[in-house]
Write a protein that holds these residues in place. Structure first.
Motif, short mmCIF file in Angstrom:
data_model
loop_
_atom_site.label_atom_id
_atom_site.label_comp_id
_atom_site.label_asym_id
_atom_site.label_seq_id
_atom_site.Cartn_x
_atom_site.Cartn_y
_atom_site.Cartn_z
N GLN A 190 -8.38 3.38 -7.64
CA GLN A 190 -7.38 3.03 -8.65
C GLN A 190 -7.63 3.82 -9.94
N TYR A 192 0.84 -1.20 0.00
CA TYR A 192 0.00 0.00 0.00
C TYR A 192 0.87 1.25 0.00
N LYS A 237 3.97 1.67 -1.02
CA LYS A 237 4.64 1.84 -2.32
C LYS A 237 3.68 2.38 -3.37
N GLU A 238 2.43 1.91 -3.33
CA GLU A 238 1.44 2.41 -4.28
C GLU A 238 1.12 3.88 -4.02
N TRP A 239 1.04 4.29 -2.77
CA TRP A 239 0.82 5.71 -2.45
C TRP A 239 1.99 6.55 -2.96
N ARG A 292 3.94 5.85 -5.42
CA ARG A 292 3.86 5.88 -6.89
C ARG A 292 2.87 6.94 -7.36
N LYS A 293 1.71 7.00 -6.71
CA LYS A 293 0.68 7.97 -7.11
C LYS A 293 1.16 9.41 -6.88
#
Length: 409
Positions: free
Chosen positions: A390, A306, A308-310, A312-313
């Motif tokens: 997403q 989670y 890492k995804e934040w 990335r965004k």
């Protein structure tokens, strides 16, 4: 007395009643399973405008979105009856196990947890005292709650629902002087830790020395996930948290956890019992079950993925707007509360005649509507990504870039 003639006359009306209430019902039993109804979009029906949430899980913005696991559990729970006390017992035991507490209960939000927890401290398990709140005078109950002045930012009003008096202090010396035979509890607001002079461990140590219960309000203070048990392990007697923020449970649910005797006392002040100040703090079976499933889903998810995804965004949005002259961006993580990667977009007021509130308003009124964190007079806005669905980072980046370009054109 009902005669046979009157009875037959009443029965003759049943087909009409069946038409009113649904033909599949006959004397309380479904004769034919009802067909699945298509989902209604009531928000659309009423003409309400939805928005992309790039601000965070604020109450006014309806907090967070519940994941499928939670909604599935809620929908299944809606099909069954269960005794509310039995459900609280079972769910409370599971929550306590997950969060390293002796006991726990689901409440009607974090504010409700503060009210009921405070009430439990004041009354103990004396039902006569429970019935006397919030009228403390002449009851013999302790009635003063001590907190730091920097922690009195609005949420402390929940404590006064019980009739308790608040005593505000700043230094350790003032705290020691304020403690007396009428001190019922020492309350701590976790999000204000950076500005208060007395930190967690010292607060607990002083309270223990005088035999005073402590409560910590950690409403929005996950992630990190470890905070769910950190403050119980640290030694706070009660810990209150919101269920509808990062935990992504029902917005009108929360958790009160802590010492077994205090949770038992809090429940005496709560529904389904009446004759107490907490009767209106109702939480239904669906919310209780949804809260447990939300907690378990949150604990068990891949927190590193989670994060890492934040990141990335945030990096994607920053990259998309990087070429707009006069603007700059930086990534930061709040020191406490809503500890997630967040993008700060700022500008030079001498080059860009724009306030944070004005940019926020443009994003709000555009299509699609986007909510960010912005203030009047400030030369920046904050873009939160942990509440984005997403793919919404693409829309946010595009709209933000358009508004920034328009501001300098």
């Amino acid at each position: 007395m009902i005669t046979r003639r009157k009875l037959l006359k009443r029965l003759s009306a049943l087909p009409l009643m069946g038409g009113l209430f649904g033909s599949h019902w006959a004397f309380g039993k479904p004769s034919v399973a009802p067909a699945a109804l298509p989902a209604r979009n009531v928000i659309h029906e009423m003409g309400l405008r939805t928005f992309i949430n790039a601000a965070g899980n604020y109450t006014s913005m309806t907090a967070s979105l519940m994941p499928p696991e939670v909604m599935g559990a809620i929908q299944e729970a809606s099909k069954h009856y269960v005794m509310l006390e039995d459900l609280q017992d079972a769910v409370g035991a599971k929550i306590a196990e997950h969060c390293h507490a002796e006991a726990a209960m689901v409440t009607a939000g974090c504010w409700s947890a503060l009210v009921l927890g405070t009430a439990g401290v004041l009354t103990g398990t004396d039902t006569k005292k429970v019935a006397q709140l919030p009228f403390l005078e002449g009851t013999g109950m302790k009635s003063e709650i001590i907190l730091q002045k920097s922690h009195a930012n609005g949420y402390h009003h929940a404590l006064t629902n019980t009739g308790a008096k608040l005593v505000l202090i700043e230094t350790r010396e003032e705290l020691e002087a304020a403690i007396n035979e009428n001190t019922a509890m020492m309350w701590y607001l976790n999000r204000e830790t950076p500005v208060g002079q007395i930190k967690h461990t010292e607060w607990i140590a002083i309270a223990r020395k005088h035999g005073i219960p402590t409560m910590n309000d950690i409403a929005a203070d996950v992630p990190p996930v470890e905070n769910l048990w950190k403050y119980n392990d640290m030694g706070f007697d009660l810990v209150a948290i919101s269920g509808g923020k990062a935990l992504c449970g029902p917005q009108s649910a929360g958790i009160l956890m802590g010492k077994k005797d205090l949770i038992a006392a809090a429940r005496l002040n709560a529904p389904p019992r009446g004759g107490n100040i907490g009767r209106g703090n109702k939480v239904n079976k669906e919310e209780i079950i949804g809260m447990l499933v939300a907690l378990e889903t949150f604990i068990n998810r891949d927190h590193q993925a989670y994060w890492k995804e934040w990141e990335r965004k945030v990096a994607f949005i920053a990259g998309e707007i990087s070429g707009v002259p006069g603007f700059r961006s930086e990534t930061f993580v709040p020191e406490i509360a809503n500890e997630n990667p967040t993008l700060k977009v700022s500008w030079d007021k001498n080059r860009v005649a724009l306030t944070g509130a004005q940019l926020g308003e443009r994003l709000r009124k555009g299509t699609p509507s986007i909510e960010t964190i912005s203030w009047e007079g400030e030369d920046y806005i904050r873009v939160a990504v942990f509440t984005l669905n997403q793919g919404e980072e693409n829309v946010v980046a595009k709209r933000l870039k358009e508004e920034l370009q328009a501001a300098v054109s």
